[in-house]
Design an enzyme around this catalytic site. Structure first.
Site, PDB file in Angstrom:
ATOM      1  CE  LYS A  35      -0.205   0.927   4.530  1.00  0.00           C
ATOM      2  NZ  LYS A  35      -0.664   1.513   5.754  1.00  0.00           N
ATOM      3  CB  THR A  36       3.893   2.331   1.825  1.00  0.00           C
ATOM      4  OG1 THR A  36       3.319   1.908   3.051  1.00  0.00           O
ATOM      5  CG2 THR A  36       4.605   3.647   2.047  1.00  0.00           C
ATOM      6  CG  ASP A 220      -1.041   5.204   5.170  1.00  0.00           C
ATOM      7  OD1 ASP A 220      -1.667   4.244   4.678  1.00  0.00           O
ATOM      8  OD2 ASP A 220       0.071   5.078   5.720  1.00  0.00           O
ATOM      9  CD  GLU A 221      -2.505   2.207   8.620  1.00  0.00           C
ATOM     10  OE1 GLU A 221      -3.572   1.548   8.500  1.00  0.00           O
ATOM     11  OE2 GLU A 221      -1.395   1.685   8.835  1.00  0.00           O
ATOM     12  CD  GLN A 259      -4.132  -4.557   8.291  1.00  0.00           C
ATOM     13  OE1 GLN A 259      -3.178  -4.413   9.027  1.00  0.00           O
ATOM     14  NE2 GLN A 259      -4.021  -4.545   6.970  1.00  0.00           N
ATOM     15  NE  ARG A 611       0.545  -7.481  10.963  1.00  0.00           N
ATOM     16  CZ  ARG A 611       0.360  -6.668   9.921  1.00  0.00           C
ATOM     17  NH1 ARG A 611       1.293  -5.821   9.577  1.00  0.00           N
ATOM     18  NH2 ARG A 611      -0.749  -6.734   9.215  1.00  0.00           N
TER      19      ARG A 611
END
Length: 732
Positions: A35-36, A220-221, A259, A611
């Site tokens: 995503k980044t 973001d997020e 998330q 993770r």
DNA sequence: GAGCTACGTTTTTTT
DNA sequence: AACGTAGCTC
């Protein structure tokens, strides 16, 4: 200009997002889906295609770390400085607005940012003043209440539900707090956002100016936005009014509803869920290809999260291999859990892996102690991620308070913090007099200190001490006038007497504090003042207030990472242990009765599972001592949601250890010997199924046995009637 | 003003 | 169980 290189190495969905035409975009970015990368490439794309200038892009994140990373990557990709691009956290960008438009925002020019520590002190003081019983109404709760209201965008006068006495009291404190902040020019974290939202609300011209400037906004997020942040973004990036032609701005929201784990601090998962409705014409793109984990891990994650309702929907997949099965280990107790982890890590490291590739995750911080002890015992280097942050440390906050006073004499919070640190004979009594005088005259504590002396409100001794303090500050201020930032910090840390003060402290604590103070000087040396017109010290202090400072400033030894599930978000590790997989602990008992909160716990589990890159261990303890109480937990429901085909139960060949010492342990051994069973033994019961032996009591026909059944929880049974059968536990 | 004791608390964390 | 805080005493 050639832009195709920006699409190189991207998959179809990523390309679609990067090269999308101008429109609102919702990018549902699964864990490990790059995503980044998409965010950064999108910015580069907009710049290179000339759809936007560096001046016209705003990129918003939640943490300084994420902002820094984004900035670095944009710079690297485009090979240009990103200085004047508005890339930052919600708070830093909003703060920037308030600094520019303090007048319109109704703030004094020298308004101060207050962290939660300062906030709590202020609330405590106000409540005392209002004579509110702090046992019935804990200040912590008032703080919580106020922040919650502010996160929702509610000012004191509009607080709902003031019918019950508790809320009425809280609303009263909120009201007094609001007034006190306004009077002293103090701004807490939530206020920065709320105030900058109101700034736009009350100044349409200003809003229009920024709307014209920032045509492209990237967030973001997005799933972590609260009500105020969402309203802020909608104002800046949303469609205005009904006229279609008015829609000139484009918001790219990147996030993952699965998330969303910060509902408890005001984040609204609905914000991402209803994005397509609120931002008309929004196009949704799903990044589902995962570049991080094995298929096994992704299948487990997908399966667990599928038990949630109302999802936007997403299914992670990978071109990678199936990978190892997930291992499930039932520890006898938390010590056994820890022991299993350390020995597993040992063999992992012996296979040639780095310790840094391992993470041990837990639901709550209280679980870390036992794990730490095991790591110390086994001599495995570890690092606790999170914990107390640099700029939150007492000694650092004190040093900053001195600097703040040099910056602005009227900073009451700073004054109160260090007026008697190091101790110089100014007690509570004296401070009360100063506070009282300041309040009645509507002046700062600094001014009150001067006046109180002149008016003879203080005893000779107190007056003397107070004068000593004010002179010290004036002296520091005068002497640092022509110094560079780091010289100033160095000078103040020394001459304030803080170093001396902490050196005298006993134990290693003082030593560590002195080192931290030196570290602060280093931070000042490395601080990039940027192109701000403000004094460097002010810029430094503001930034410190908005940056907790990574706790991990310490030496970089290869070490195992210990952290809560929350702090693990965004990170990845080859080998991951999810510990304490017991109902009541995870999902936490505070959350398990509320369906919404339970779903958030499940998302937390999803975060934990995803993770892991190569191998995942799920661990639970049959018996756990927590806060001095015994708990016999049952296997977490989340583990049961993972298809059994993906999971392999691990049982150690070596016998499970008993609780050490105590007479009881000795007696237990005797009881165990004649039954042929032992603690930790897996047994089978005709009705209750399989379980683990937890405890014994009595002997002969009176002997009773405690078994923790997988399905039924723990029970005491009379051994003679229980018809227990030992299950062979050596199959591994 | 420092040091001691008793008491209460304890999900998750950023800014 | 362990830690921090508040209030008390010297």
């Amino acid at each position: 200009m050639d832009v195709t290189d920006l699409l190189d190495g991207l998959n179809d969905a990523q390309r679609e997002a990067v090269a999308a035409p101008e429109q609102h975009l919702l990018v549902l970015a699964g864990a490990g889906s790059g995503k980044t990368r998409v965010l950064v490439h999108r910015m580069a794309w907009l710049l290179r295609t000339g759809q936007a200038s560096a001046h016209g892009i705003m990129a918003v994140t939640f943490t300084n770390k994420a902002a820094r990373e984004m900035r670095d990557r944009v710079e690297k990709l485009l090979n240009v400085p990103s200085r004047h691009m508005w890339i930052g956290t919600f708070h830093s960008l909003a703060h920037r607005l308030l600094r520019h438009h303090w007048r319109e925002a109704g703030l004094p020019e020298q308004f101060q940012i207050m962290d939660s520590d300062d906030q709590l002190r202020l609330i405590k003081r106000l409540m005392k003043q209002m004579q509110i019983d702090d046992t019935k109404y804990p200040p912590k709760q008032a703080q919580w209440f106020i922040n919650q209201q502010k996160d929702e965008g509610v000012r004191a006068q509009y607080v709902q539900g003031v019918n019950n006495p508790f809320e009425r009291t809280m609303a009263g404190v909120y009201d007094a707090y609001e007034k006190a902040c306004q009077q002293s020019g103090l701004v807490d974290f939530a206020e920065i956002l709320l105030r900058s939202h109101e700034l736009w609300l009350n100044n349409p011209d200003l809003l229009q100016h920024y709307r014209q400037r920032f045509r492209h906004i990237l967030v973001d997020e997005f799933q972590d936005t609260n009500a105020v942040q969402y309203a802020w973004l909608r104002m800046l990036g949303g469609s205005q009014g009904q006229a279609p032609s008015a829609t000139t701005n484009y918001l790219m929201a990147v996030g993952d509803d699965d998330q969303s784990i910060y509902g408890w601090r005001g984040a609204r998962i609905e914000n991402i869920q209803r994005f397509p409705q609120d931002f008309a014409g929004a196009h949704t793109i799903r990044l589902e290809q995962n570049y991080r984990s094995t298929m096994t891990i992704l299948q487990a994650a997908n399966e667990v999260i599928s038990h949630n309702s109302g999802r936007l929907g997403k299914n992670l997949w990978t071109e990678g291999e199936q990978g190892d099965p997930i291992s499930l280990y039932a520890g006898f107790n938390e010590q056994d859990e820890a022991r299993f982890i350390t020995s597993s890590i040992d063999s992992w490291v012996k296979q040639g892996h780095k310790k840094g590739s391992v993470a041990v995750l837990y639901r709550s911080n209280a679980q870390s102690r036992v794990l730490e002890e095991a790591f110390i015992r086994e001599g495995i280097p570890y690092r606790i991620y999170g914990g107390q942050r640099f700029y939150e440390r007492l000694e650092i906050k004190n040093a900053l308070a001195y600097l703040r006073l040099i910056q602005s004499r009227h900073d009451d919070a700073a004054f109160e913090r260090v007026v008697n640190v190091p101790t110089r004979g100014i007690g509570e009594r004296t401070i009360m007099i100063l506070r009282e005088h300041a309040r009645s005259q509507g002046i700062s504590l600094w001014q009150a200190a001067h006046e109180a002396r002149e008016l003879g409100l203080l005893t000779a001794r107190a007056a003397n001490s107070v004068e000593g303090f004010t002179q010290l500050i004036d002296r520091l201020s005068a002497q640092t006038l022509d110094q560079t930032l780091d010289e100033t910090v160095h000078y103040v840390v020394e001459k304030s007497g803080l170093i001396e003060f902490h050196k005298k402290e006993k134990g290693e604590k003082g030593q560590a504090r002195v080192e931290n103070l030196q570290e602060l000087v280093t931070a000042a040396q490395e601080f990039d003042v940027g192109d701000s017109e403000e004094p460097p010290l002010k810029t430094f202090l503001d930034e410190a207030a908005l940056d907790a400072g990574d706790a991990q400033a310490e030496a970089f030894e290869d070490s195992v990472q210990l952290m809560t599930l929350h702090s693990a978000k965004g990170l990845e590790f080859e080998l991951v242990f999810l510990t304490g997989m017991e109902d009541g602990l995870f999902p936490h008992k505070m959350s398990q009765d509320d369906p919404q909160r339970l779903e958030e716990e499940r998302r937390l589990c999803y975060v934990g599972i995803t993770r892991a890159e190569k191998k995942l261990y799920l661990i639970y303890a049959e018996h756990r001592r927590l806060h001095g109480q015994d708990h016999y937990g049952r296997l977490s429901r989340f583990v049961k949601e993972i298809p059994t085909t993906l999971v392999e139960e691990v049982r150690l060949k070596s016998q499970v250890s008993r609780p050490v010492s105590s007479q009881r342990a000795y007696r237990d051994t005797a009881a165990l010997d004649d039954s042929g069973l032992r603690l930790g033994q897996i047994v089978s019961h005709p009705v209750f199924g399989e379980g683990t032996v937890l405890n014994f009591e009595g002997s002969g026909p009176q002997a009773r046995i405690q078994v923790n059944f997988r399905a039924e929880g723990s029970k005491w049974l009379v051994l003679a009637y229980a018809k227990l059968e030992a299950v062979n536990s050596e199959r591994c």
